[in-house]
Design a protein around this motif. Structure first.
Motif, mmCIF file in Angstrom:
data_model
loop_
_atom_site.group_PDB
_atom_site.id
_atom_site.type_symbol
_atom_site.label_atom_id
_atom_site.label_comp_id
_atom_site.label_asym_id
_atom_site.label_seq_id
_atom_site.Cartn_x
_atom_site.Cartn_y
_atom_site.Cartn_z
ATOM 1 N N GLY A 218 24.188 -15.367 -2.416
ATOM 2 C CA GLY A 218 23.845 -16.240 -1.302
ATOM 3 C C GLY A 218 24.635 -17.533 -1.298
ATOM 4 N N SER A 219 25.954 -17.451 -1.234
ATOM 5 C CA SER A 219 26.801 -18.644 -1.198
ATOM 6 C C SER A 219 27.459 -18.816 0.171
ATOM 7 C CB SER A 219 27.878 -18.552 -2.280
ATOM 8 O OG SER A 219 28.662 -17.389 -2.084
ATOM 9 N N LYS A 220 26.872 -18.206 1.193
ATOM 10 C CA LYS A 220 27.457 -18.298 2.529
ATOM 11 C C LYS A 220 27.454 -19.723 3.033
ATOM 12 C CE LYS A 220 26.854 -16.645 7.275
ATOM 13 N NZ LYS A 220 26.055 -15.793 8.190
ATOM 14 N N LYS A 221 26.340 -20.438 2.831
ATOM 15 C CA LYS A 221 26.241 -21.801 3.349
ATOM 16 C C LYS A 221 27.225 -22.728 2.647
ATOM 17 C CE LYS A 221 21.422 -21.553 4.888
ATOM 18 N NZ LYS A 221 20.065 -22.141 4.764
ATOM 19 N N SER A 222 27.288 -22.637 1.312
ATOM 20 C CA SER A 222 28.211 -23.513 0.587
ATOM 21 C C SER A 222 29.659 -23.204 0.933
ATOM 22 C CB SER A 222 27.995 -23.372 -0.924
ATOM 23 O OG SER A 222 28.224 -22.029 -1.337
ATOM 24 N N LEU A 223 29.983 -21.917 1.086
ATOM 25 C CA LEU A 223 31.350 -21.550 1.464
ATOM 26 C C LEU A 223 31.671 -22.047 2.862
ATOM 27 C CD1 LEU A 223 33.833 -20.027 0.461
ATOM 28 C CD2 LEU A 223 32.907 -17.955 1.490
ATOM 29 N N GLU A 224 30.708 -21.961 3.763
ATOM 30 C CA GLU A 224 30.922 -22.452 5.126
ATOM 31 C C GLU A 224 31.122 -23.964 5.137
ATOM 32 O OE1 GLU A 224 28.595 -22.504 9.457
ATOM 33 O OE2 GLU A 224 27.809 -21.325 7.774
ATOM 34 N N LYS A 225 30.339 -24.690 4.346
ATOM 35 C CA LYS A 225 30.493 -26.144 4.282
ATOM 36 C C LYS A 225 31.858 -26.533 3.730
ATOM 37 C CE LYS A 225 25.620 -27.476 3.852
ATOM 38 N NZ LYS A 225 24.605 -28.115 2.967
ATOM 39 N N SER A 226 32.308 -25.838 2.691
ATOM 40 C CA SER A 226 33.613 -26.167 2.114
ATOM 41 C C SER A 226 34.737 -25.894 3.104
ATOM 42 C CB SER A 226 33.835 -25.371 0.822
ATOM 43 O OG SER A 226 33.887 -23.979 1.093
ATOM 44 N N VAL A 227 34.633 -24.794 3.856
ATOM 45 C CA VAL A 227 35.665 -24.489 4.854
ATOM 46 C C VAL A 227 35.649 -25.528 5.976
ATOM 47 C CG1 VAL A 227 36.406 -22.799 6.574
ATOM 48 C CG2 VAL A 227 35.683 -22.033 4.321
ATOM 49 N N ARG A 228 34.470 -25.954 6.403
ATOM 50 C CA ARG A 228 34.387 -26.994 7.440
ATOM 51 C C ARG A 228 34.986 -28.313 6.941
ATOM 52 N NH1 ARG A 228 31.450 -25.881 11.919
ATOM 53 N NH2 ARG A 228 30.088 -24.038 11.868
ATOM 54 N N ALA A 229 34.724 -28.647 5.682
ATOM 55 C CA ALA A 229 35.320 -29.864 5.117
ATOM 56 C C ALA A 229 36.839 -29.755 5.056
ATOM 57 C CB ALA A 229 34.747 -30.123 3.726
ATOM 58 N N MET A 230 37.342 -28.570 4.719
ATOM 59 C CA MET A 230 38.792 -28.364 4.727
ATOM 60 C C MET A 230 39.368 -28.525 6.121
ATOM 61 S SD MET A 230 39.958 -25.376 2.076
ATOM 62 C CE MET A 230 38.680 -24.198 2.476
ATOM 63 N N MET A 231 38.672 -27.993 7.121
ATOM 64 C CA MET A 231 39.142 -28.129 8.503
ATOM 65 C C MET A 231 39.195 -29.595 8.926
ATOM 66 S SD MET A 231 37.056 -24.923 10.191
ATOM 67 C CE MET A 231 37.468 -25.380 11.863
ATOM 68 N N ALA A 232 38.188 -30.367 8.531
ATOM 69 C CA ALA A 232 38.185 -31.797 8.871
ATOM 70 C C ALA A 232 39.349 -32.521 8.200
ATOM 71 C CB ALA A 232 36.860 -32.429 8.456
ATOM 72 N N ASN A 233 39.617 -32.181 6.926
ATOM 73 C CA ASN A 233 40.744 -32.805 6.240
ATOM 74 C C ASN A 233 42.070 -32.414 6.865
ATOM 75 O OD1 ASN A 233 39.170 -34.169 4.388
ATOM 76 N ND2 ASN A 233 39.251 -32.547 2.855
ATOM 77 N N VAL A 234 42.189 -31.147 7.264
ATOM 78 C CA VAL A 234 43.440 -30.704 7.888
ATOM 79 C C VAL A 234 43.655 -31.418 9.222
ATOM 80 C CG1 VAL A 234 44.580 -28.707 8.931
ATOM 81 C CG2 VAL A 234 43.491 -28.485 6.711
ATOM 82 N N ASP A 235 42.587 -31.640 9.976
ATOM 83 C CA ASP A 235 42.713 -32.393 11.229
ATOM 84 C C ASP A 235 43.204 -33.813 10.964
ATOM 85 O OD1 ASP A 235 41.887 -30.216 12.692
ATOM 86 O OD2 ASP A 235 39.776 -30.843 12.779
ATOM 87 N N GLU A 236 42.645 -34.446 9.933
ATOM 88 C CA GLU A 236 43.096 -35.795 9.599
ATOM 89 C C GLU A 236 44.551 -35.797 9.150
ATOM 90 O OE1 GLU A 236 41.590 -38.656 9.959
ATOM 91 O OE2 GLU A 236 39.845 -37.686 10.860
ATOM 92 N N LEU A 237 44.949 -34.761 8.401
ATOM 93 C CA LEU A 237 46.334 -34.683 7.960
ATOM 94 C C LEU A 237 47.282 -34.464 9.132
ATOM 95 C CD1 LEU A 237 45.990 -32.572 4.669
ATOM 96 C CD2 LEU A 237 46.639 -34.971 4.872
ATOM 97 N N ASN A 238 46.861 -33.684 10.124
ATOM 98 C CA ASN A 238 47.699 -33.489 11.308
ATOM 99 C C ASN A 238 47.916 -34.809 12.054
ATOM 100 O OD1 ASN A 238 48.144 -30.738 10.981
ATOM 101 N ND2 ASN A 238 46.265 -30.181 12.056
ATOM 102 N N LYS A 239 46.848 -35.601 12.185
ATOM 103 C CA LYS A 239 46.989 -36.916 12.818
ATOM 104 C C LYS A 239 47.914 -37.811 12.001
ATOM 105 C CE LYS A 239 42.350 -36.787 14.859
ATOM 106 N NZ LYS A 239 40.996 -37.425 14.875
ATOM 107 N N SER A 240 47.783 -37.736 10.678
ATOM 108 C CA SER A 240 48.637 -38.560 9.823
ATOM 109 C C SER A 240 50.092 -38.127 9.911
ATOM 110 C CB SER A 240 48.157 -38.473 8.371
ATOM 111 O OG SER A 240 46.810 -38.880 8.257
#
Length: 365
Positions: free
Chosen positions: A230-252
């Motif tokens: 049952g690690s679906k939620k934690s895996l989903e949170k980590s992927v969402r955090a990665m997406m947010a970081n990638v968005d910030e990196l694209n702006k940078s």
């Protein structure tokens, strides 16, 4: 954070961590998570590490720790209240260290610990804290504890420190692209990880051995938690955090591209103006006139990178994304392994039940 400090290369190569420290960190984080304190305050669980440095074998021994007081919200931006509370925190820390000394416990500060989900959470505040601790002692480290991975059956404690190049830039508090490039700094060499060896007492090892050999100790009761998928939620949170970081990196990246183009244009303009001024001065020298100064050319304002802390936030976002990717890769590979093991166990149980059914039917006949 800018201050003049003498940068010395640390000599510690590995960490000997007492099991008492591990238990105190886990208990501190779990108690605050269950109480919901972390969600209300928004701060990570943190504490101070104490121990000794052994330079002969390049070892840092962490023998004890204690939690630090959380920051209380300041009402109406009262600077005096914030300063008083900070002074109170420092006083409580000194009182705890004084008690350690009275009880003949190692009271030398060797770093601090923080809890971050997925082993990520490298921020500007964390870099400032690491710089302050390493400025006090070059051997000081930070322990990052991951409660999510620990609850999934694998203890996650990693020790980090700022590299010498990152420590030099942090002392200047200048993270301009030119200085970062000149220092050869990337997100991969900004932090240094140290291997951790967890040490237990001989009595503790004997107790664990006796529990393992005891007939009354039932391992079947606790075996199912290691097959938890049952690690679906934690895996989903980590992927969402990665997406947010990638968005910030694209702006940078867009800001950095614009800065690079503006910097090239500025350098070309200054170069052409300098060449033109030199030619004018040569012509004036041939006529016997005094040369024109270069001050107006040197005063040409250079373009600035439109970020708050230079490339520091981009380096931290890249390192954070790398930590999240490591967590996702580890969890995915472990879940696949657990899935195959669970299928094999289920098939064996089904086959065993079928054999028992056939044997019971044959015996009745």
């Amino acid at each position: 954070m800018s201050m003049s400090v003498t940068i010395t290369a640390p000599s510690v190569k590995h960490i000997l961590l007492d099991s008492l420290v591990v238990m105190k960190i886990v208990k501190h984080v779990d108690s605050e998570l269950h109480a919901g304190i972390s969600e209300v305050s928004g701060d990570a669980c943190a504490g101070v590490l104490t121990g000794l440095v052994f330079l002969d074998d390049s070892r840092l021994e962490i023998t004890n720790c204690f939690p630090t007081v959380r920051n209380e919200p300041v009402i109406d931006d009262d600077a005096n209240a914030a300063a008083q509370y900070e002074e109170q925190k420092q006083q409580e820390m000194l009182d705890m260290l004084r008690k350690f000394r009275t009880m003949n416990i190692d009271y030398e500060i060797v770093g601090f610990y923080q809890s971050h989900q997925f082993g990520a959470g490298f921020s500007h505040d964390l870099v400032e804290s690491m710089f302050d601790y390493q400025a006090m002692g070059p051997e000081n480290v930070v322990l990052i504890y991951d409660p999510i991975k620990t609850r999934q059956g694998q203890l996650s404690l990693r020790a980090w420190r700022l590299s010498t190049a990152a420590l030099d830039l942090a002392s200047k508090n200048d993270w301009r692209p030119e200085l970062v490039k000149a220092a050869g700094l990337t997100y991969q060499n900004m932090f240094e990880e140290l291997p951790i060896i967890i040490k237990s007492s001989y009595l503790n090892n004997v107790l664990m051995s006796e529990l393992a050999l005891s007939k009354s100790y039932s391992s079947e009761k606790y075996s199912t938690r290691h097959f938890d998928l049952g690690s679906k939620k934690s895996l989903e949170k980590s992927v969402r955090a990665m997406m947010a970081n990638v968005d910030e990196l694209n702006k940078s990246i867009q800001s950095l591209t614009k800065y690079t183009i503006d910097k090239q244009r500025h350098d070309n303009m200054v170069f052409s103006m300098t060449q033109k001024r030199q030619q004018e001065n040569e012509a004036r020298a041939a006529r016997g006139d005094p040369p024109l100064p270069m001050d107006d050319i040197k005063r040409q304002k250079a373009p600035q990178l439109q970020t708050r802390n230079g490339l520091l936030d981009e380096l931290l976002a890249s390192f954070d994304t790398n930590a999240l990717a490591d967590f996702s890769k580890t969890v995915t590979s472990e879940n696949i392994t657990k899935l195959f093991i669970a299928e094999a166990v289920a098939e064996e149980k089904v086959q065993g039940s079928k054999d028992r059914t056939l044997s019971s039917v044959s015996s009745t006949r």
